[in-house]
Enzyme design. Sequence first.
Site, PDB file in Angstrom:
ATOM      1  N   ASP A   1       0.830  -1.204   0.000  1.00  0.00           N
ATOM      2  CA  ASP A   1       0.000   0.000   0.000  1.00  0.00           C
ATOM      3  C   ASP A   1       0.871   1.263   0.000  1.00  0.00           C
ATOM      4  O   ASP A   1       2.041   1.219   0.390  1.00  0.00           O
ATOM      5  CB  ASP A   1      -0.872   0.053   1.261  1.00  0.00           C
TER       6      ASP A   1
HETATM    7  N1  URA Z   1      -1.302  -5.927   3.883  1.00  0.00           N
HETATM    8  C1  URA Z   1      -1.760  -4.661   3.894  1.00  0.00           C
HETATM    9  O1  URA Z   1      -2.791  -4.370   4.502  1.00  0.00           O
HETATM   10  N2  URA Z   1      -1.066  -3.735   3.216  1.00  0.00           N
HETATM   11  C2  URA Z   1       0.077  -3.977   2.555  1.00  0.00           C
HETATM   12  O2  URA Z   1       0.682  -3.080   1.975  1.00  0.00           O
HETATM   13  C3  URA Z   1       0.546  -5.302   2.558  1.00  0.00           C
HETATM   14  C4  URA Z   1      -0.165  -6.258   3.223  1.00  0.00           C
END
Ligand code: URA
Length: 336
Positions: free
Chosen positions: A132
């Site tokens: 993310d």
């Molecule tokens: N899980 C999440 O919630 N975000 C990420 O970036 C990776 C795994």
Amino acid sequence: MSSFGHVEALARRRALLCSRAVPRLDRLLARTLGLSRKQSTRLCRAGRVVAEDGAALRDPAHPLPPSRLPITVRVDARPVTLRARYHLLQHKPRGVVTALRDRRHRTAFDLLAQAREEVPLLRDLRAVGRLDLDTSGLLLWTTEGPLLHRITHPRYAVPRVYHVALARPWSPLPPDLTLEDGSRPRVQALAPLERAAAHPALHVPDEAAALATITLTSGMFHEVRRVFAALDSHVLGLCRVAYGSVTLPRELAPGEHRELDLHAEFANLHPASDESSSSSASKSSSSSSSSSSSSSSSSSSSSSSSSSSSSSSSSSSSSSSSSSATPPPAQDVTPA
Ligand code: URA
């Protein structure tokens, strides 16, 4: 044949065809230098591409079998290393998106492009999974589609280890944890994490009330955030510290990258058995109240194995059972 089997068969066939096609000088030059085929053909014909022994390589179709790669030639006297594939690990900082291009944000690819002189085959690189915008940590890149497909496919259940800063302690992990959309995350390990053991790449805001390390063998959208939301907590900081046997070197600065051999790292990858790939954990988990410093430190040592991890961990990965490319989990909460 299952749909996975079909895709896998296609990928294998494509890989076989590619492996049979002997790379040519003009194609490798084009891929390496980001040129069109026409431009690389012209370079060869003009005698501007020279072998190490000084002979001009004028034939654009000059074959370069994989056994001879990587090979260094000179283009206008500048050394250029030609190779058929390339992989790297990157420390993705918070605030950049996992994408090749984005209208609003800088991308993880922009960071690589910024260092294009030292990133071979830049245009062919693809990210292995996504992090993310607000997640930091380990992002792998490869030029090889079939390999990328394998190591991200749920069937291989590659463990992803995260360090997490939380707004409040989490409640115990139920054996049949189900997320709001009905999906079943595969939580291999969940344990409290001591501050000193947390990866330096983890952002820990002042208001964080608990730290955790969690290992998942599934890779769903926003998975870690949704798991902790389902456990009555809230993620404030998130960092991926390992993917299979590959760990994020503690000393690698945000935005920096390092070459690695993904084939060696995932050499022992096998489809997970039914048990190890089954949904979620079905035994009792540790909650933030059941403090376990040994488990958190074992996790941190996997993340701190640093730069040598990429070359050294492939052998250790062979001893793993559920997914061959995995350090031991901090605390196993899957059924034996
Ligand atoms: N899980 C999440 O919630 N975000 C990420 O970036 C990776 C795994």
